[in-house]
Design a protein around this motif. Structure first.
Motif, PDB file in Angstrom:
ATOM      1  N   ASN A 232       0.835  -1.208   0.000  1.00 37.74           N
ATOM      2  CA  ASN A 232       0.000   0.000   0.000  1.00 37.74           C
ATOM      3  C   ASN A 232       0.866   1.252   0.000  1.00 37.74           C
ATOM      4  OD1 ASN A 232      -2.402  -1.395  -0.057  1.00 37.74           O
ATOM      5  ND2 ASN A 232      -2.701  -1.332   2.164  1.00 37.74           N
ATOM      6  N   MET A 233       1.960   1.224   0.758  1.00 41.20           N
ATOM      7  CA  MET A 233       2.872   2.367   0.817  1.00 41.20           C
ATOM      8  C   MET A 233       3.504   2.601  -0.555  1.00 41.20           C
ATOM      9  SD  MET A 233       4.153   4.634   2.748  1.00 41.20           S
ATOM     10  CE  MET A 233       5.570   5.524   3.286  1.00 41.20           C
ATOM     11  N   GLU A 234       3.965   1.526  -1.200  1.00 43.70           N
ATOM     12  CA  GLU A 234       4.550   1.656  -2.533  1.00 43.70           C
ATOM     13  C   GLU A 234       3.524   2.210  -3.520  1.00 43.70           C
ATOM     14  OE1 GLU A 234       6.205  -2.067  -3.782  1.00 43.70           O
ATOM     15  OE2 GLU A 234       7.628  -2.118  -2.112  1.00 43.70           O
ATOM     16  N   HIS A 235       2.319   1.727  -3.434  1.00 37.89           N
ATOM     17  CA  HIS A 235       1.251   2.199  -4.321  1.00 37.89           C
ATOM     18  C   HIS A 235       0.997   3.695  -4.096  1.00 37.89           C
ATOM     19  CE1 HIS A 235      -2.889   2.821  -5.753  1.00 37.89           C
ATOM     20  NE2 HIS A 235      -2.562   1.914  -6.662  1.00 37.89           N
ATOM     21  N   ALA A 236       0.931   4.107  -2.835  1.00 40.72           N
ATOM     22  CA  ALA A 236       0.690   5.514  -2.521  1.00 40.72           C
ATOM     23  C   ALA A 236       1.837   6.386  -3.015  1.00 40.72           C
ATOM     24  CB  ALA A 236       0.496   5.683  -1.010  1.00 40.72           C
ATOM     25  N   LEU A 237       3.066   5.932  -2.823  1.00 40.86           N
ATOM     26  CA  LEU A 237       4.212   6.713  -3.294  1.00 40.86           C
ATOM     27  C   LEU A 237       4.216   6.836  -4.811  1.00 40.86           C
ATOM     28  CD1 LEU A 237       7.060   5.400  -0.975  1.00 40.86           C
ATOM     29  CD2 LEU A 237       6.195   7.732  -1.086  1.00 40.86           C
ATOM     30  N   GLU A 238       3.802   5.785  -5.491  1.00 42.40           N
ATOM     31  CA  GLU A 238       3.802   5.776  -6.946  1.00 42.40           C
ATOM     32  C   GLU A 238       2.700   6.657  -7.522  1.00 42.40           C
ATOM     33  OE1 GLU A 238       4.967   4.784 -10.793  1.00 42.40           O
ATOM     34  OE2 GLU A 238       5.982   4.238  -8.933  1.00 42.40           O
ATOM     35  N   TYR A 239       1.488   6.545  -6.987  1.00 40.62           N
ATOM     36  CA  TYR A 239       0.340   7.177  -7.620  1.00 40.62           C
ATOM     37  C   TYR A 239      -0.133   8.475  -6.967  1.00 40.62           C
ATOM     38  CZ  TYR A 239       0.249   2.910 -10.266  1.00 40.62           C
ATOM     39  OH  TYR A 239       0.607   1.864 -11.075  1.00 40.62           O
ATOM     40  N   SER A 240       0.276   8.745  -5.742  1.00 41.07           N
ATOM     41  CA  SER A 240      -0.098  10.022  -5.133  1.00 41.07           C
ATOM     42  C   SER A 240       1.007  10.516  -4.199  1.00 41.07           C
ATOM     43  CB  SER A 240      -1.418   9.900  -4.380  1.00 41.07           C
ATOM     44  OG  SER A 240      -1.330   8.889  -3.404  1.00 41.07           O
TER      45      SER A 240
END
Length: 186
Positions: free
Chosen positions: A168-176
């Motif tokens: 989830n952290m990687e996803h958040a860093l990537e997309y927002s």
């Protein structure tokens, strides 16, 4: 036969050998290439250790253009003097490589600071890190020994939850990424 040997630090060595060359001769050749003494070398191919010194590479199941993992053996029963020498060699290598030092400074500033200013503290931090990794490895082996015990199930669940948090952290860093800092509108 062309073989590629990769170390845990990401270094790679491409070696051209005869397919009937014995493992002990390959390891001697690797010592010249990598600087890791034969007694400290540990070779793995497709997840299994290769250790019979008299076996040829073909007998070990290694084919042309294969990639093998070359690790330096850790001597746990060694003297503290040997550990101090290893720590000092590692510290000097860090100080001699500015890019590696920058990476260490980003990931663990305390170790980078100790490497530059306090060799005794650096050795202590390395010892602590080594102990933590050894404990984690023992725990992992214990989980693999009896994966159906309640304790093992709890640890596996924690690991799965931690993995989900990291994803989830990687996803958040990537997309927002803007959610992790201040954005000032003009």
């Amino acid at each position: 036969m062309e073989l590629t040997f990769v170390t845990e630090l990401g270094q790679s060595f491409v070696v051209e050998i005869d397919p009937n060359m014995e493992l002990e001769n390959v390891m001697a050749l690797l010592e010249a290439e990598s600087g890791i003494p034969v007694s400290d070398q540990s070779l793995s191919y497709e997840g299994r250790d290769i250790s019979n010194p008299k076996a040829t590479m073909v007998e070990c199941g290694v084919g042309d253009k294969a990639m093998l993992l070359l690790r330096k053996k850790v001597h746990i029963a060694g003297t503290s003097r040997s550990m101090e020498q290893d720590a000092e060699m590692m510290r000097l290598q860090l100080l001699g490589d500015p890019m590696l030092m920058a990476q260490i400074r980003q990931r663990n500033p305390e170790i980078a600071d100790a490497a530059q200013n306090n060799p005794a503290r650096f050795a202590e931090l390395l010892r602590q890190t080594h102990t933590m990794h050894a404990e984690a490895e023992r725990e992992r082996q214990m989980l693999e020994a009896d994966p159906y015990s309640l304790e093992a199930q709890r640890k596996i669940e924690e690991a799965i939850q931690q993995q989900a948090v990291l994803e989830n952290m990687e996803h958040a860093l990537e997309y927002s990424p803007e959610s992790f800092g201040r954005v000032i509108m003009l």
